[in-house]
Write a protein that holds these residues in place. Structure first.
Motif, mmCIF file in Angstrom:
data_model
loop_
_atom_site.group_PDB
_atom_site.id
_atom_site.type_symbol
_atom_site.label_atom_id
_atom_site.label_comp_id
_atom_site.label_asym_id
_atom_site.label_seq_id
_atom_site.Cartn_x
_atom_site.Cartn_y
_atom_site.Cartn_z
ATOM 1 N N ASN A 379 15.508 13.848 -9.654
ATOM 2 C CA ASN A 379 16.631 12.957 -9.355
ATOM 3 C C ASN A 379 16.525 12.325 -7.968
ATOM 4 N N VAL A 380 15.297 11.989 -7.570
ATOM 5 C CA VAL A 380 15.100 11.286 -6.304
ATOM 6 C C VAL A 380 15.654 9.875 -6.457
ATOM 7 N N PRO A 381 16.483 9.384 -5.544
ATOM 8 C CA PRO A 381 17.045 8.033 -5.668
ATOM 9 C C PRO A 381 15.957 6.992 -5.899
ATOM 10 N N ALA A 382 16.213 6.074 -6.843
ATOM 11 C CA ALA A 382 15.190 5.111 -7.263
ATOM 12 C C ALA A 382 14.679 4.260 -6.113
ATOM 13 N N GLY A 383 15.544 3.891 -5.183
ATOM 14 C CA GLY A 383 15.124 3.008 -4.099
ATOM 15 C C GLY A 383 14.461 3.710 -2.933
ATOM 16 N N THR A 384 14.431 5.035 -2.952
ATOM 17 C CA THR A 384 13.878 5.794 -1.826
ATOM 18 C C THR A 384 12.358 5.852 -1.900
ATOM 19 N N LYS A 385 11.704 5.452 -0.817
ATOM 20 C CA LYS A 385 10.255 5.600 -0.742
ATOM 21 C C LYS A 385 9.928 6.992 -0.215
ATOM 22 N N THR A 399 -12.271 5.885 -4.508
ATOM 23 C CA THR A 399 -12.548 4.473 -4.779
ATOM 24 C C THR A 399 -11.388 3.821 -5.523
ATOM 25 N N ALA A 400 -10.870 4.528 -6.528
ATOM 26 C CA ALA A 400 -9.753 3.987 -7.303
ATOM 27 C C ALA A 400 -8.532 3.779 -6.413
ATOM 28 N N TRP A 401 -8.273 4.738 -5.514
ATOM 29 C CA TRP A 401 -7.133 4.587 -4.606
ATOM 30 C C TRP A 401 -7.351 3.401 -3.665
ATOM 31 N N ALA A 402 -8.538 3.322 -3.081
ATOM 32 C CA ALA A 402 -8.821 2.254 -2.117
ATOM 33 C C ALA A 402 -8.708 0.876 -2.764
ATOM 34 N N ASN A 403 -9.190 0.751 -3.997
ATOM 35 C CA ASN A 403 -9.166 -0.546 -4.680
ATOM 36 C C ASN A 403 -7.765 -0.956 -5.120
ATOM 37 N N ASN A 404 -6.878 0.016 -5.288
ATOM 38 C CA ASN A 404 -5.567 -0.279 -5.879
ATOM 39 C C ASN A 404 -4.414 0.299 -5.058
ATOM 40 N N GLU A 405 -4.653 0.526 -3.779
ATOM 41 C CA GLU A 405 -3.660 1.205 -2.945
ATOM 42 C C GLU A 405 -2.312 0.495 -2.943
ATOM 43 N N SER A 406 -2.322 -0.815 -2.757
ATOM 44 C CA SER A 406 -1.045 -1.530 -2.665
ATOM 45 C C SER A 406 -0.274 -1.453 -3.979
ATOM 46 N N MET A 407 -0.986 -1.540 -5.106
ATOM 47 C CA MET A 407 -0.312 -1.459 -6.405
ATOM 48 C C MET A 407 0.288 -0.077 -6.617
ATOM 49 N N ILE A 408 -0.471 0.966 -6.287
ATOM 50 C CA ILE A 408 0.015 2.328 -6.493
ATOM 51 C C ILE A 408 1.247 2.587 -5.637
ATOM 52 N N MET A 409 1.176 2.207 -4.377
ATOM 53 C CA MET A 409 2.284 2.498 -3.465
ATOM 54 C C MET A 409 3.541 1.723 -3.849
ATOM 55 N N ARG A 410 3.363 0.491 -4.336
ATOM 56 C CA ARG A 410 4.535 -0.287 -4.743
ATOM 57 C C ARG A 410 5.137 0.263 -6.035
ATOM 58 N N GLN A 411 4.295 0.547 -7.027
ATOM 59 C CA GLN A 411 4.799 0.989 -8.324
ATOM 60 C C GLN A 411 5.347 2.417 -8.290
ATOM 61 N N ALA A 412 4.777 3.274 -7.446
ATOM 62 C CA ALA A 412 5.232 4.667 -7.376
ATOM 63 C C ALA A 412 6.248 4.890 -6.258
ATOM 64 N N ARG A 413 6.599 3.834 -5.533
ATOM 65 C CA ARG A 413 7.553 3.919 -4.419
ATOM 66 C C ARG A 413 7.077 4.937 -3.385
ATOM 67 N N ILE A 414 5.812 4.786 -2.958
ATOM 68 C CA ILE A 414 5.215 5.693 -1.973
ATOM 69 C C ILE A 414 5.235 5.018 -0.603
ATOM 70 N N GLU A 415 5.682 5.766 0.384
ATOM 71 C CA GLU A 415 5.773 5.236 1.745
ATOM 72 C C GLU A 415 4.425 5.285 2.446
ATOM 73 N N ALA A 416 3.725 6.412 2.304
ATOM 74 C CA ALA A 416 2.424 6.567 2.955
ATOM 75 C C ALA A 416 1.677 7.720 2.305
ATOM 76 N N LEU A 417 0.345 7.658 2.371
ATOM 77 C CA LEU A 417 -0.503 8.739 1.873
ATOM 78 C C LEU A 417 -1.090 9.476 3.068
ATOM 79 N N THR A 418 -0.931 10.804 3.062
ATOM 80 C CA THR A 418 -1.399 11.622 4.183
ATOM 81 C C THR A 418 -2.254 12.765 3.660
ATOM 82 N N ASP A 419 -3.361 13.039 4.361
ATOM 83 C CA ASP A 419 -4.192 14.183 3.990
ATOM 84 C C ASP A 419 -3.475 15.479 4.359
ATOM 85 N N SER A 420 -3.636 16.498 3.521
ATOM 86 C CA SER A 420 -3.024 17.795 3.794
ATOM 87 C C SER A 420 -3.877 18.879 3.153
ATOM 88 N N GLU A 421 -3.984 20.015 3.835
ATOM 89 C CA GLU A 421 -4.787 21.114 3.298
ATOM 90 C C GLU A 421 -4.034 21.906 2.241
#
Length: 514
Positions: A379-385, A399-421
Motif C-alpha cells: 500500500n505504498v502511495p502511488a505517487g511516492t517515488k 546492460t539491461a538496466w543501463a540501456n533502459n534505466e529511464s524507462m524502469i525508473m519512470r514506470q516503477a516510480r523509482i527515485e534512485a538505484l543504490t548498491d547495497s551488500e
C-alpha cells in the motif's frame, strides 16, 4: 408449423378410394409423386376413369360428391385429385439448405462453384435434427457430402448458467446489448468466451469490460495520432532500437498464435491472444516505452514502427471487431488503397523475432512488474517515488538496466538505484533474472495502519478459503455437484490461497518494521 409458406409442400395428392370400381366419399387414396404430372399418371393407372386436379380440399369435397353420384347412376365420372396443403417439417426443408440456397435442382453456376461447402457452424442441440439430415439428404439428392467440417459452438446462457427462457425472464436481447455497448464489444465478448465444449455464460458486465477494450484501442490510436504516426507513408519497419525490435517480434509471435488458434477453430484463444497483446503488450508497455523515443533522433523510426504495428493489429482484430477497426483504418493513414475488409492478412512470422531484444525488454518488464507488485501489496502511495537497492546483478542485467534505466525508473516510480551488500530490516526482496534487488519500506507507510489493514484482510480471506476448502473436502459435494460448479469452486479456492499467501508475506514485512 405445417402451414409455413416457405416450407416444402408435401408431395402427396389425394383421390377417392374405390369400392367395386366406384369412388367412395369417405375414404382417401394417396399418390406420392415428384410433381403433379407424375401424380396424375399414377392416378390414371389406378382409376377406371378420367382424372382432374382440383384447387383445394373444399373443391375436392364437391367434386367427390358429384363423382360418387355420377358413378352410382351408372354415368361416366371423373376422379378428383387435390394436393396436401401442408408442408414437410422444418428440418426437412433445412436439410436441403446446402444445395437449396445454391439453386438446386437447377445446375446453377453457384452450385458448381460452392458445393460442397467447407465448414458448418451450429449448436450441439440440433446435430441430429439438422446436421445428420443434411448429410443424409445431400447424399440422397446429389450423391455428395454437404461440408467437410462441423464446428459445434457453445450455447449462450445467462450469467448463472441457466438456459435463456421467456418464462424465466432471463433473456438477454443482443440488440439491446449492441445499443448499449456497441456491436464490436458484443462480438468480441461472445468470441472470447466461445470455448469448445463449454456453454457461454453471458452477462452485461462482461460486455461492458470488452467495451473498455475498444476504448483502450481507440486511445492507443489517438496517442499515435498525437505523435505524428498517422502521417507516416512508408510503413515497413526497419528497427534499430531495442524497444522497437521487441514489439515487432511480439506482434509476430501474436500473429502466429492467432493463426494457429483460428486454424484449430479455437476462436476464444485467438480473441484472448489479441486482447492480451493489445491491452498489455501494445497499450500498457509499448506505448509507455515509446514516449521518450519520440523526443530523440529515433522518433521517425518509432513512428514507422508504430504505424506498421497499428496497421497489422487492426488487420488481425478486424474479423472480431469490424466496425472500430474499419474506422481506425480509414483515419490512421493519409490515404488507403482499399478498405480494411479487403486488406491482405498479416503473414509475418518468427523471422521478425529478435531474441536479444526479447530477453532485454522481458527483463525490464519483469522487474517493473515485481516492484509494482510489492508497492501494491504494501500500500505504498502511488505517487511516492521510492529508492531501490541493488544487492547483486550479472552483466546481462547491468546492460539491461543501463540501456533502459529511464524507462524502469519512470514506470516503477523509482527515485534512485543504490548498491547495497544486504537488504535492510523490513525491506522487500525482489528477485530478478541474474540479480536481486530490495525495496526499503521504512518511512514509506504507516506501520500501524498497514498492520491493521493486512490483519483484517488476512482474517477475512482465511474464512473464505476455509469455506471453499470445506466444500471441496466434502465427498457429497464432489459426488452431487455439477462439474462446472466443482471447477469454479476449485478455481476460487486456488485464487484465495494465492492472494492469502501474498498478504501473509506482506504482513511479515510489516512485522519486521516494528
Amino acid at each position: 408449423s405445417r402451414q409455413l409458406w416457405w416450407g416444402h409442400q408435401i408431395p402427396v395428392w389425394y383421390g377417392p378410394e374405390l369400392k367395386d370400381g366406384k369412388p367412395r366419399a369417405d375414404g382417401l387414396k394417396a399418390f406420392c409423386a415428384a410433381d403433379e404430372a407424375d401424380a396424375v399418371a399414377l392416378a390414371k393407372e389406378h382409376y377406371p376413369a378420367d382424372v382432374a386436379v382440383v384447387a383445394d380440399a373444399m373443391a375436392y369435397d364437391a367434386a367427390v360428391s358429384e363423382s360418387t353420384a355420377m358413378a352410382a347412376s351408372g354415368n361416366d365420372w371423373t376422379a378428383p385429385l387435390h394436393r396436401d396443403p401442408d408442408v414437410l417439417d422444418t428440418w426437412f426443408s433445412s436439410g436441403l439448405w446446402p444445395i437449396g440456397t445454391l439453386g438446386w435442382p437447377e445446375r446453377t453456376a453457384e452450385l458448381e462453384r460452392y458445393f460442397p461447402t467447407s465448414v458448418l457452424v451450429t449448436g450441439f442441440d440440433i446435430i441430429f435434427f439438422w446436421v445428420a439430415r443434411m448429410m443424409m439428404m445431400q447424399y440422397a439428392m446429389v450423391g455428395d457430402r454437404p461440408f467437410d467440417t462441423v464446428y459445434v459452438h457453445a450455447l449462450v446462457r445467462d450469467a448463472a448458467g441457466n438456459k435463456m427462457s421467456k418464462s424465466l425472464g432471463n433473456v438477454i436481447d443482443p440488440i439491446e446489448l449492441v445499443d448499449k455497448f456497441g456491436a464490436d464489444a458484443v462480438r468480441f465478448t461472445l468470441t472470447s468466451m466461445a470455448a469448445m465444449g463449454r456453454d457461454l455464460k453471458l452477462s452485461e458486465s462482461r460486455v461492458a469490460g470488452y467495451r473498455n477494450f475498444t476504448t483502450k484501442l481507440w486511445n492507443a490510436a489517438r496517442f499515435a495520432e498525437l505523435n505524428g504516426v498517422f502521417e507516416v507513408d512508408h510503413r515497413t519497419p526497419n528497427a534499430t532500437q531495442t524497444v522497437n525490435k521487441w514489439i515487432i517480434g511480439e506482434f509476430a509471435r501474436t500473429r502466429i498464435a492467432v493463426d494457429e488458434a483460428l486454424g484449430g477453430f479455437r476462436f476464444n484463444d485467438a480473441a484472448n491472444t489479441l486482447y492480451t497483446f493489445v491491452w498489455g503488450t501494445f497499450c500498457d508497455w509499448y506505448v509507455e516505452f515509446s514516449k521518450p523515443l519520440f523526443d530523440t533522433e529515433h522518433a521517425e523510426e518509432t513512428r514507422r514502427t508504430m504505424a506498421w504495428l497499428l496497421d497489422q493489429t487492426l488487420i488481425l482484430l478486424h474479423p472480431f471487431m469490424p466496425f472500430i477497426t474499419e474506422e481506425l483504418w480509414a483515419l490512421s493513414a493519409p490515404t488507403r488503397e482499399k478498405m480494411l475488409v479487403h486488406a491482405d492478412w498479416a503473414t509475418c512470422g518468427a523471422e521478425l523475432v529478435d531474441a536479444a531484444a526479447e530477453t532485454e525488454i522481458g527483463w525490464v518488464i519483469d522487474l517493473i512488474e515485481k516492484v509494482r507488485s510489492v508497492r501494491g501489496e504494501m500500500n505504498v502511495p502511488a505517487g511516492t517515488k521510492t529508492p531501490l537497492l541493488k544487492l547483486s546483478l550479472d552483466s546481462a542485467g547491468e546492460t539491461a538496466w543501463a540501456n533502459n534505466e529511464s524507462m524502469i525508473m519512470r514506470q516503477a516510480r523509482i527515485e534512485a538505484l543504490t548498491d547495497s551488500e544486504a537488504a535492510p530490516r523490513g525491506s522487500a526482496t525482489i528477485a530478478a533474472l541474474g540479480g536481486t534487488f530490495a525495496l526499503p519500506l521504512e518511512g514509506l507507510i504507516d506501520v500501524a495502519v498497514e498492520r491493521a489493514r493486512l490483519e483484517k484482510a488476512v482474517g477475512k480471506l482465511e474464512k473464505e478459503f476455509a469455506g471453499l476448502q470445506g466444500r471441496l473436502d466434502n465427498r457429497k459435494f464432489r459426488e452431487n455437484a455439477a462439474e462446472d460448479v466443482i471447477a469454479e469452486t476449485e478455481e476460487a479456492a486456488s485464487l484465495k490461497a494465492e492472494e492469502l499467501g501474498r498478504l501473509r508475506t506482506a504482513l511479515g514485512r510489516i512485522e519486521e518494521l516494528d
